[in-house]
Design an enzyme around this catalytic site. Structure first.
Site, PDB file in Angstrom:
ATOM      1  N   ASP A   9       0.870  -1.160   0.000  1.00  0.00           N
ATOM      2  CA  ASP A   9       0.000   0.000   0.000  1.00  0.00           C
ATOM      3  C   ASP A   9       0.922   1.230   0.000  1.00  0.00           C
ATOM      4  O   ASP A   9       2.117   1.110   0.299  1.00  0.00           O
ATOM      5  CB  ASP A   9      -0.876  -0.040   1.265  1.00  0.00           C
ATOM      6  CG  ASP A   9      -1.679   1.217   1.445  1.00  0.00           C
ATOM      7  OD1 ASP A   9      -2.303   1.666   0.475  1.00  0.00           O
ATOM      8  OD2 ASP A   9      -1.672   1.777   2.575  1.00  0.00           O
ATOM      9  N   LEU A  10       0.399   2.384  -0.347  1.00  0.00           N
ATOM     10  CA  LEU A  10       1.234   3.593  -0.415  1.00  0.00           C
ATOM     11  C   LEU A  10       1.104   4.476   0.835  1.00  0.00           C
ATOM     12  O   LEU A  10       2.032   4.575   1.640  1.00  0.00           O
ATOM     13  CB  LEU A  10       0.868   4.407  -1.663  1.00  0.00           C
ATOM     14  CG  LEU A  10       1.589   5.741  -1.815  1.00  0.00           C
ATOM     15  CD1 LEU A  10       3.062   5.541  -2.156  1.00  0.00           C
ATOM     16  CD2 LEU A  10       0.942   6.599  -2.891  1.00  0.00           C
ATOM     17  N   ASP A  11      -0.083   5.075   0.971  1.00  0.00           N
ATOM     18  CA  ASP A  11      -0.293   6.062   2.039  1.00  0.00           C
ATOM     19  C   ASP A  11      -0.228   5.396   3.408  1.00  0.00           C
ATOM     20  O   ASP A  11      -1.019   4.503   3.705  1.00  0.00           O
ATOM     21  CB  ASP A  11      -1.667   6.735   1.874  1.00  0.00           C
ATOM     22  CG  ASP A  11      -1.771   7.522   0.573  1.00  0.00           C
ATOM     23  OD1 ASP A  11      -0.896   8.358   0.324  1.00  0.00           O
ATOM     24  OD2 ASP A  11      -2.734   7.296  -0.187  1.00  0.00           O
ATOM     25  N   THR A  17       1.848   9.960   4.400  1.00  0.00           N
ATOM     26  CA  THR A  17       0.815  10.846   3.852  1.00  0.00           C
ATOM     27  C   THR A  17      -0.560  10.637   4.492  1.00  0.00           C
ATOM     28  O   THR A  17      -1.466  11.429   4.239  1.00  0.00           O
ATOM     29  CB  THR A  17       0.663  10.603   2.331  1.00  0.00           C
ATOM     30  OG1 THR A  17       0.684   9.194   2.124  1.00  0.00           O
ATOM     31  CG2 THR A  17       1.761  11.272   1.547  1.00  0.00           C
ATOM     32  N   LYS A  45      -9.098   5.340   6.293  1.00  0.00           N
ATOM     33  CA  LYS A  45      -7.815   4.910   5.743  1.00  0.00           C
ATOM     34  C   LYS A  45      -8.016   3.794   4.724  1.00  0.00           C
ATOM     35  O   LYS A  45      -8.747   2.846   4.977  1.00  0.00           O
ATOM     36  CB  LYS A  45      -6.879   4.425   6.856  1.00  0.00           C
ATOM     37  CG  LYS A  45      -6.282   5.564   7.657  1.00  0.00           C
ATOM     38  CD  LYS A  45      -5.218   5.042   8.618  1.00  0.00           C
ATOM     39  CE  LYS A  45      -4.685   6.166   9.478  1.00  0.00           C
ATOM     40  NZ  LYS A  45      -3.786   5.657  10.532  1.00  0.00           N
ATOM     41  N   SER A 114      -2.498   0.561  -4.279  1.00  0.00           N
ATOM     42  CA  SER A 114      -3.005   1.725  -3.541  1.00  0.00           C
ATOM     43  C   SER A 114      -4.356   2.176  -4.068  1.00  0.00           C
ATOM     44  O   SER A 114      -4.640   2.052  -5.260  1.00  0.00           O
ATOM     45  CB  SER A 114      -2.000   2.879  -3.695  1.00  0.00           C
ATOM     46  OG  SER A 114      -2.577   4.100  -3.276  1.00  0.00           O
ATOM     47  N   ALA A 115      -5.177   2.730  -3.185  1.00  0.00           N
ATOM     48  CA  ALA A 115      -6.476   3.284  -3.593  1.00  0.00           C
ATOM     49  C   ALA A 115      -6.320   4.673  -4.193  1.00  0.00           C
ATOM     50  O   ALA A 115      -7.242   5.198  -4.815  1.00  0.00           O
ATOM     51  CB  ALA A 115      -7.390   3.370  -2.377  1.00  0.00           C
ATOM     52  N   LYS A 145     -11.204  -0.721  -1.507  1.00  0.00           N
ATOM     53  CA  LYS A 145     -10.901  -1.602  -0.385  1.00  0.00           C
ATOM     54  C   LYS A 145     -12.007  -1.389   0.649  1.00  0.00           C
ATOM     55  O   LYS A 145     -12.448  -0.257   0.792  1.00  0.00           O
ATOM     56  CB  LYS A 145      -9.549  -1.231   0.251  1.00  0.00           C
ATOM     57  CG  LYS A 145      -8.338  -1.384  -0.676  1.00  0.00           C
ATOM     58  CD  LYS A 145      -7.074  -0.819  -0.006  1.00  0.00           C
ATOM     59  CE  LYS A 145      -5.885  -0.801  -0.966  1.00  0.00           C
ATOM     60  NZ  LYS A 145      -4.679  -0.152  -0.436  1.00  0.00           N
ATOM     61  N   GLU A 169       0.045  -3.291   4.702  1.00  0.00           N
ATOM     62  CA  GLU A 169      -1.094  -2.374   4.797  1.00  0.00           C
ATOM     63  C   GLU A 169      -1.134  -1.667   6.150  1.00  0.00           C
ATOM     64  O   GLU A 169      -0.819  -2.266   7.170  1.00  0.00           O
ATOM     65  CB  GLU A 169      -2.390  -3.188   4.692  1.00  0.00           C
ATOM     66  CG  GLU A 169      -3.096  -3.087   3.375  1.00  0.00           C
ATOM     67  CD  GLU A 169      -3.594  -1.695   3.018  1.00  0.00           C
ATOM     68  OE1 GLU A 169      -3.660  -0.807   3.894  1.00  0.00           O
ATOM     69  OE2 GLU A 169      -3.919  -1.476   1.855  1.00  0.00           O
ATOM     70  N   ASP A 170      -1.539  -0.403   6.153  1.00  0.00           N
ATOM     71  CA  ASP A 170      -1.724   0.302   7.426  1.00  0.00           C
ATOM     72  C   ASP A 170      -3.194   0.484   7.770  1.00  0.00           C
ATOM     73  O   ASP A 170      -3.513   1.069   8.803  1.00  0.00           O
ATOM     74  CB  ASP A 170      -1.056   1.688   7.386  1.00  0.00           C
ATOM     75  CG  ASP A 170      -1.810   2.637   6.474  1.00  0.00           C
ATOM     76  OD1 ASP A 170      -2.194   2.225   5.356  1.00  0.00           O
ATOM     77  OD2 ASP A 170      -2.030   3.796   6.878  1.00  0.00           O
TER      78      ASP A 170
HETATM   79  C1  BG6 Z   1      -5.694   5.715   0.231  1.00  0.00           C
HETATM   80  C2  BG6 Z   1      -5.760   6.554   1.476  1.00  0.00           C
HETATM   81  O1  BG6 Z   1      -4.387   5.261   0.035  1.00  0.00           O
HETATM   82  O2  BG6 Z   1      -6.103   6.454  -0.903  1.00  0.00           O
HETATM   83  C3  BG6 Z   1      -7.149   7.160   1.631  1.00  0.00           C
HETATM   84  O3  BG6 Z   1      -5.457   5.758   2.599  1.00  0.00           O
HETATM   85  C4  BG6 Z   1      -7.546   7.915   0.367  1.00  0.00           C
HETATM   86  O4  BG6 Z   1      -7.146   8.023   2.739  1.00  0.00           O
HETATM   87  C5  BG6 Z   1      -7.427   6.997  -0.837  1.00  0.00           C
HETATM   88  O5  BG6 Z   1      -8.873   8.381   0.467  1.00  0.00           O
HETATM   89  C6  BG6 Z   1      -7.729   7.721  -2.149  1.00  0.00           C
HETATM   90  O6  BG6 Z   1      -6.698   8.621  -2.389  1.00  0.00           O
HETATM   91  P1  BG6 Z   1      -6.733   9.883  -3.334  1.00  0.00           P
HETATM   92  O7  BG6 Z   1      -5.310  10.423  -3.231  1.00  0.00           O
HETATM   93  O8  BG6 Z   1      -7.020   9.400  -4.717  1.00  0.00           O
HETATM   94  O9  BG6 Z   1      -7.763  10.812  -2.833  1.00  0.00           O
HETATM   95 MG    MG Z   2      -2.688   3.166   3.576  1.00  0.00          MG
END
Ligand code: BG6
Ligand code: MG
Length: 218
Positions: A9-11, A17, A45, A114-115, A145, A169-170
């Site tokens: 996962d990224l964030d 972030t 999240k 990542s989402a 997710k 994943e966090d």
């Molecule tokens: C996820 C974050 O990685 O991405 C969420 O944990 C976020 O908080 C989601 O809503 C979507 O991200 P973005 O940058 O497209 O708004």
């Molecule tokens: Mg995350």
């Protein structure tokens, strides 16, 4: 040597972030008279921008027109991107480059899962793009997710079976997505939040190479 698919996962896993998503959502929620806590934020999240705003509106018992909804999503992203603009490699979380380099040295395929629709931009900013064999992000999926779609697509890109993939994943939603995909889930964060994960570490500094080797050879 055997191979596993390692999906990150990224964030909140690769970069710090998650706090910016929280700040941006909090500001937006306040602007429409909704308050939410850090505990509630755990439910935001990992989930998509659309789903996040839907949850906030539900908590505040608010309904909006489609235009209002879209304009709030755009506003949130604008605010979030103003934080991202100031980002550099210092926001890579501890020992992330170390683990990525170790996996690369062991010839293990690596994907992002990542989402976020901002994922590529962020990876470029922190100069980690070239560590990944595949990148699957919010632009590639239609289901948020905890739906496992993002990780299943990542596994396909890596040419690995889901049961041979390991997900870092966090978020609760992300751990659930990995579990539903029949992958090994590794929670990065607090035990009390991520207890559904197969393994939990507070951060990558706690993960030894011997643990990774065990995962590769299991
Ligand atoms: C996820 C974050 O990685 O991405 C969420 O944990 C976020 O908080 C989601 O809503 C979507 O991200 P973005 O940058 O497209 O708004
Ligand atoms: Mg995350």
């Amino acid at each position: 040597m055997s191979k596993k698919g390692f999906i990150f996962d990224l964030d909140g896993v690769i970069v710090d972030t998650a706090k910016y998503h929280f700040l941006a959502w909090q500001k937006l929620a306040k602007s429409i008279g909704v308050d939410f806590t850090e505990v509630q934020n755990e439910q935001l999240k990992g989930v998509s921008r659309v789903k996040s705003l839907e949850k906030i509106l539900e908590w505040g018992n608010k309904t909006l027109s489609e235009d209002q909804f879209n304009s709030l999503m755009a506003k949130k992203n604008e605010d979030y991107l103003s934080y991202i603009a100031k980002m550099d490699h210092n926001e890579i979380l501890p020992d992330v480059p170390k683990i990525l380099n170790y996996l690369i040295a062991q010839n293990q395929p690596i994907s992002l899962g990542s989402a976020s629709k901002n994922a590529r931009q962020i990876l470029k900013k922190v100069d980690l793009m070239d560590k990944f064999d595949a990148i699957v992000d919010g632009n590639d999926v239609s289901k948020a997710k905890p739906n496992p779609e993002v990780f299943l697509i990542a596994a396909q890109h890596l040419n690995m079976k889901p049961e041979d993939c390991i997900v870092f994943e966090d978020s609760v939603a992300g751990v659930q997505a990995a579990n539903t995909a029949n992958m090994i889930s590794i929670g990065i964060g607090e035990q009390k939040v991520l207890h559904e994960a197969d393994y939990i570490f507070s951060d990558f500094t706690e993960i030894e190479n011997s643990f990774i080797e065990k995962l590769i050879n299991r």
